[in-house]
Design a protein around this motif. Structure first.
Motif, mmCIF file in Angstrom:
data_model
loop_
_atom_site.group_PDB
_atom_site.id
_atom_site.type_symbol
_atom_site.label_atom_id
_atom_site.label_comp_id
_atom_site.label_asym_id
_atom_site.label_seq_id
_atom_site.Cartn_x
_atom_site.Cartn_y
_atom_site.Cartn_z
ATOM 1 N N LEU A 86 19.619 -39.107 48.888
ATOM 2 C CA LEU A 86 18.837 -40.057 48.028
ATOM 3 C C LEU A 86 18.531 -41.457 48.711
ATOM 4 O O LEU A 86 17.269 -41.942 48.362
ATOM 5 N N GLU A 87 19.218 -41.551 49.610
ATOM 6 C CA GLU A 87 18.876 -43.049 50.423
ATOM 7 C C GLU A 87 17.334 -42.946 51.048
ATOM 8 O O GLU A 87 16.803 -43.813 51.381
ATOM 9 N N LYS A 88 17.036 -41.632 51.149
ATOM 10 C CA LYS A 88 15.760 -41.367 51.888
ATOM 11 C C LYS A 88 14.435 -41.591 50.908
ATOM 12 O O LYS A 88 13.446 -41.598 51.429
ATOM 13 N N ILE A 89 14.870 -41.558 49.611
ATOM 14 C CA ILE A 89 13.525 -41.689 48.811
ATOM 15 C C ILE A 89 13.591 -42.709 47.741
ATOM 16 O O ILE A 89 12.587 -43.069 47.147
ATOM 17 N N ILE A 90 14.876 -43.486 47.602
ATOM 18 C CA ILE A 90 14.828 -44.587 46.660
ATOM 19 C C ILE A 90 15.936 -45.708 47.299
ATOM 20 O O ILE A 90 16.626 -45.325 48.370
ATOM 21 N N ASP A 91 15.677 -46.829 46.786
ATOM 22 C CA ASP A 91 16.491 -48.093 47.403
ATOM 23 C C ASP A 91 18.188 -47.872 46.848
ATOM 24 O O ASP A 91 18.508 -48.320 45.820
ATOM 25 N N THR A 92 18.636 -47.143 47.554
ATOM 26 C CA THR A 92 20.381 -47.019 47.228
ATOM 27 C C THR A 92 21.108 -46.465 48.576
ATOM 28 O O THR A 92 20.486 -46.546 49.608
ATOM 29 N N ASN A 93 22.471 -46.314 48.631
ATOM 30 C CA ASN A 93 23.222 -45.843 49.395
ATOM 31 C C ASN A 93 24.347 -45.322 48.927
ATOM 32 O O ASN A 93 24.620 -45.413 47.879
ATOM 33 N N ASP A 94 25.101 -44.541 49.977
ATOM 34 C CA ASP A 94 26.237 -43.624 49.825
ATOM 35 C C ASP A 94 27.489 -44.652 48.819
ATOM 36 O O ASP A 94 27.813 -44.597 47.818
ATOM 37 N N TRP A 111 27.283 -47.564 47.327
ATOM 38 C CA TRP A 111 26.639 -48.094 46.200
ATOM 39 C C TRP A 111 26.743 -47.093 44.850
ATOM 40 O O TRP A 111 27.414 -47.523 43.884
ATOM 41 N N ILE A 112 26.390 -45.830 45.461
ATOM 42 C CA ILE A 112 26.608 -44.827 44.187
ATOM 43 C C ILE A 112 28.093 -44.263 44.058
ATOM 44 O O ILE A 112 28.353 -44.358 42.954
ATOM 45 N N ILE A 113 28.914 -44.360 45.123
ATOM 46 C CA ILE A 113 30.165 -43.996 44.691
ATOM 47 C C ILE A 113 31.124 -44.998 44.211
ATOM 48 O O ILE A 113 31.662 -44.690 43.059
ATOM 49 N N LYS A 114 30.765 -46.168 44.387
ATOM 50 C CA LYS A 114 31.293 -47.420 43.654
ATOM 51 C C LYS A 114 30.969 -47.517 41.988
ATOM 52 O O LYS A 114 31.891 -47.877 41.621
ATOM 53 N N ARG A 115 29.775 -47.189 41.865
ATOM 54 C CA ARG A 115 29.287 -47.187 40.379
ATOM 55 C C ARG A 115 29.566 -46.063 39.651
ATOM 56 O O ARG A 115 29.676 -45.953 38.484
ATOM 57 N N THR A 116 29.611 -44.826 40.410
ATOM 58 C CA THR A 116 29.597 -43.579 39.743
ATOM 59 C C THR A 116 30.684 -42.730 39.995
ATOM 60 O O THR A 116 30.926 -41.773 39.224
ATOM 61 N N GLY A 117 31.233 -42.744 41.301
ATOM 62 C CA GLY A 117 32.004 -41.840 41.903
ATOM 63 C C GLY A 117 31.634 -40.322 42.178
ATOM 64 O O GLY A 117 31.928 -39.635 42.549
ATOM 65 N N ILE A 118 30.286 -40.328 42.158
ATOM 66 C CA ILE A 118 29.442 -39.338 42.496
ATOM 67 C C ILE A 118 29.280 -39.070 43.896
ATOM 68 O O ILE A 118 28.579 -40.068 44.635
ATOM 69 N N LYS A 119 29.654 -37.903 44.729
ATOM 70 C CA LYS A 119 29.317 -37.941 46.115
ATOM 71 C C LYS A 119 27.960 -36.984 46.329
ATOM 72 O O LYS A 119 27.348 -37.005 47.395
ATOM 73 N N GLU A 120 27.978 -35.742 45.568
ATOM 74 C CA GLU A 120 26.834 -34.952 45.702
ATOM 75 C C GLU A 120 26.566 -34.392 44.280
ATOM 76 O O GLU A 120 27.472 -34.487 43.366
ATOM 77 N N ARG A 121 25.328 -33.520 44.248
ATOM 78 C CA ARG A 121 25.291 -32.793 43.033
ATOM 79 C C ARG A 121 24.367 -31.687 43.269
ATOM 80 O O ARG A 121 23.798 -31.508 44.599
ATOM 81 N N ARG A 122 24.175 -30.534 42.489
ATOM 82 C CA ARG A 122 23.226 -29.464 42.846
ATOM 83 C C ARG A 122 22.083 -29.648 42.328
ATOM 84 O O ARG A 122 21.942 -29.871 41.063
ATOM 85 N N ILE A 123 21.119 -29.056 42.784
ATOM 86 C CA ILE A 123 19.890 -29.114 42.339
ATOM 87 C C ILE A 123 19.022 -27.653 42.266
ATOM 88 O O ILE A 123 19.127 -26.792 43.383
ATOM 89 N N ALA A 133 18.486 -45.958 39.030
ATOM 90 C CA ALA A 133 19.634 -46.111 37.892
ATOM 91 C C ALA A 133 20.153 -44.818 37.422
ATOM 92 O O ALA A 133 21.234 -44.317 37.004
ATOM 93 N N THR A 134 19.045 -43.879 37.300
ATOM 94 C CA THR A 134 19.427 -42.978 36.434
ATOM 95 C C THR A 134 19.343 -41.538 37.438
ATOM 96 O O THR A 134 20.075 -40.635 37.298
ATOM 97 N N CYS A 135 18.432 -41.428 38.274
ATOM 98 C CA CYS A 135 18.158 -40.241 39.264
ATOM 99 C C CYS A 135 19.322 -39.987 40.061
ATOM 100 O O CYS A 135 19.647 -38.588 40.335
ATOM 101 N N ILE A 136 20.282 -40.813 40.399
ATOM 102 C CA ILE A 136 21.764 -40.564 40.962
ATOM 103 C C ILE A 136 22.491 -39.937 40.408
ATOM 104 O O ILE A 136 23.517 -39.511 41.019
#
Length: 334
Positions: free
Chosen positions: A24-32, A34-46, A154-157
């Motif tokens: 996700l870092e490659k397509i939007i302004d975010t990083n691992d 930031w995501i883990i701190k706010r959501t706890g999410i490490k990965e998802r299936r697509i 804020a949503t796609c992560i």
């Protein structure tokens, strides 16, 4: 009316493709971090381009059959919860009926978004307890990635894809359902939506691009208030203390939200099953995937008492206290 329905089998499926936070870092302004701190999410299936809600549903049902040894020939109802059906019509449930050639079954989809599993269980329990049905195939299946705006950081992560299938069968001696509670707050519908034929809700113009739109802070506040209240109603209805619940299994929307809910309930996070860390928010599939994780690592055992609670777009909410008692021939490993 005392329940006469028991959850006897489970099957699950998640797509092969893993979307890591680093991706996700490659397509939007975010990083691992930031995501883990706010959501706890490490990965998802697509889901792959050629995988849809029905595709995932088929594979979850196949997994159920393989692991339980159950037959579907006597299924008399197929209920599918999905926000991302392949078609406006026919329903995913009809596609499932055709795929598995189930000879005589009512089949329908419904959509209460992230509370879908809990709502579906309520419907199936009611149909079986009333005597109208004996064996219902309940499916939750979501391809949230296909309605995701990958410019909305804020949503796609948050979201991922997956499916689950359950059999609920008539059993008046050892039913699963001890207490149930559900409801709706339609005034909050514009907090989580995806447009289809209309683009105005309650006189307010909506973003009309067929992508998911979510007001995260408002949903967070609503859920953090609604779920603890609902959980207290359930234990009061069941006439048992919250401390006697072996596992709390809320909708896995956001790990930080779940921690907040547990704090308000004074319920230990260690007695909570989640799926959000490795699958993201899979909408109506999140509770089933949390149950599957519990089965896979041995935490969830037959005889455990669970408090399941879903909440989502609508705004909708639903919960159950259930006695977990799968049929003994089921394999415990994935």
């Amino acid at each position: 009316m005392q329940s006469k329905a028991r959850i006897t089998s489970i099957g699950t499926y998640v797509p092969e493709r893993i979307l890591h936070n680093d991706d996700l870092e490659k397509i939007i302004d975010t990083n691992d971090e930031w995501i883990i701190k706010r959501t706890g999410i490490k990965e998802r299936r697509i889901a792959a381009e050629d995988e849809f809600a029905s595709t995932l549903a088929f594979k979850a049902v196949e997994n159920l059959i393989q692991r339980s040894g159950k037959t579907l020939v006597d299924v008399d109802g197929i209920i599918v919860s999905t926000t991302t059906a392949d078609f406006v019509m026919p329903s995913v449930a009809c596609l499932v009926q055709a795929r598995f050639d189930i000879p005589q079954a009512a089949a329908f989809d419904f959509n209460t978004a992230c509370s879908g599993f809990a709502y579906a269980a309520h419907i199936a329990n009611g149909l079986i307890t009333s005597g109208l049905h004996k064996k219902i195939l309940l499916i939750t299946t979501e391809t949230m990635s296909k309605i995701m705006d990958y410019t909305d950081r804020a949503t796609c992560i948050l979201f991922g894809d997956g499916a689950a299938a359950f059999l609920l069968e008539y059993d008046e001696v050892n039913p699963s359902f001890i207490a149930s509670h559900y409801g709706t707050n339609g005034h909050g519908g514009a907090h989580v939506y995806c447009t289809n034929l209309a683009s105005v809700m309650n006189g307010v113009a909506l973003k009309d691009d067929g992508k998911l739109v979510q007001n995260g802070p408002e949903v967070y506040k609503w859920a953090s208030r609604t779920v603890p209240e609902g959980a207290k109603i359930l234990v009061a209805q069941a006439k048992i203390p919250l401390a006697s619940i072996d596992w709390f299994v809320p909708h896995s929307a956001n790990l930080r939200m779940i921690q907040s809910i547990c704090e308000k309930l004074k319920h230990p996070i260690e007695k909570t099953l989640t799926s959000v860390e490795y699958y993201g928010n899979t909408s109506s599939v999140s509770i089933p995937l949390a149950l599957q994780r519990g089965l896979d690592d041995g935490r969830l055992q037959n005889g455990h008492t669970l408090l399941l609670y879903g909440f989502g777009s609508g705004l909708t909410y639903a919960g159950h206290i259930v006695k977990w008692q799968l049929d003994p021939q089921r394999e415990q490993s994935f």
